[in-house]
Design an enzyme around this catalytic site. Sequence first.
Site, short mmCIF file in Angstrom:
data_model
loop_
_atom_site.label_atom_id
_atom_site.label_comp_id
_atom_site.label_asym_id
_atom_site.label_seq_id
_atom_site.Cartn_x
_atom_site.Cartn_y
_atom_site.Cartn_z
N TYR A 25 -2.32 -3.54 -10.96
CA TYR A 25 -2.16 -3.27 -9.60
C TYR A 25 -1.42 -4.02 -8.58
CZ TYR A 25 -4.13 -2.00 -5.04
OH TYR A 25 -4.24 -1.62 -3.43
N VAL A 28 1.31 -3.78 3.85
CA VAL A 28 1.29 -5.03 4.82
C VAL A 28 2.09 -6.09 4.57
CG1 VAL A 28 -1.40 -5.02 4.77
CG2 VAL A 28 -0.28 -6.18 2.77
N LYS A 57 0.60 3.09 -3.05
CA LYS A 57 -0.61 4.09 -3.30
C LYS A 57 -0.32 5.42 -3.22
CE LYS A 57 -3.70 0.88 -1.08
NZ LYS A 57 -4.65 0.28 0.20
N SER A 78 0.76 -1.25 0.01
CA SER A 78 0.04 -0.01 0.14
C SER A 78 0.74 1.37 0.00
CB SER A 78 -0.87 0.06 1.11
OG SER A 78 -2.09 -0.91 0.96
N TYR A 114 -3.98 3.35 7.61
CA TYR A 114 -5.30 2.45 7.68
C TYR A 114 -6.19 3.09 8.64
CZ TYR A 114 -2.36 -0.89 4.88
OH TYR A 114 -1.50 -1.49 4.08
#
Length: 309
Positions: A193, A263, A68, A65, A245
């Site tokens: 992705y 993660v 992102k 992540s 998160y």
Amino acid sequence: MPCKSNDELKELVNEARKITKSGRVADYIPALGKANPNDLSIALNFPDGRCFSAGDIEKKFSLQSISKVITLALVLMDRGKEYVFERVGMEPTGDPFNSIAKLESMAPSKPLNPMINAGALAVTHMIKGESIEDRFQRLLQFVRELSGNDGIQFNQEIARSEYDTAHLNRALCYFLKQHHIIEEDVDELIDLYTKQCAIEMSCLDLARIGIVFALDGKDPQTGNQIMPAKIARICKTFMVTCGMYNASGEFAIKIGIPAKSGVAGGIMGSVPGKFGIGIFGPALDDKGNSIAGIKLLELLSKNYNLSMF
């Protein structure tokens, strides 16, 4: 300038490593389940080129992540903020990062922010290029430029493992496609992705990316303005509000810097105007953040008064 081992950082790593046994690796993605939960490393990168590190700095990990934030920066440069934020919102969510709940209850049905999976999939959809490979290579080249490391690649085993188990992300994509947030083939988007998430580096590379964001898009080594300052600031704002998160509020109070976790156990931190942080610790807490990595940042913030608030 080589990254120097640092005794103070070693002490912090040794202290934080004690709690790795309280976390667990992300074994729901089979390839990530192979990580050693006791691994822990940190690097700090400063504007003058100094770099200090401690722990298992030779270990590489996938961005997950953390990618992102980088993809958001690229897409904002590609498309402009009006285009992007017509399709993805700017608000934090208290739901888990992979939740579909808010998509069902919101009108219009667009993801709340670019840091949850639904929003990240919508942002990845916006990467410009003629093919999946072309779009991925543009992103990979951007990561290499940010890190100053032309050798960065993606881990094919991790990408394949994520692709094969991405059932919930496919569901999010089909929901987004129904509402015309994405328009491409779902499996092609998942392919792009999962490769994005599997881009692999060390904590030294991650700290180098962190300093570019900390300096509003400027690479202190080359002097190049890699991204416009306003885009770096947007990304850092999302890191503060949504980067950890649904523990982002507590993180802002306890540590108080822009940061993004993944993660696989990575955390990228950007102390505005001061330095970049790269951390790797694959044992996760129940929110999906590196349990020892968070402890390391708490110790750093307490010892050096890092909070921007």
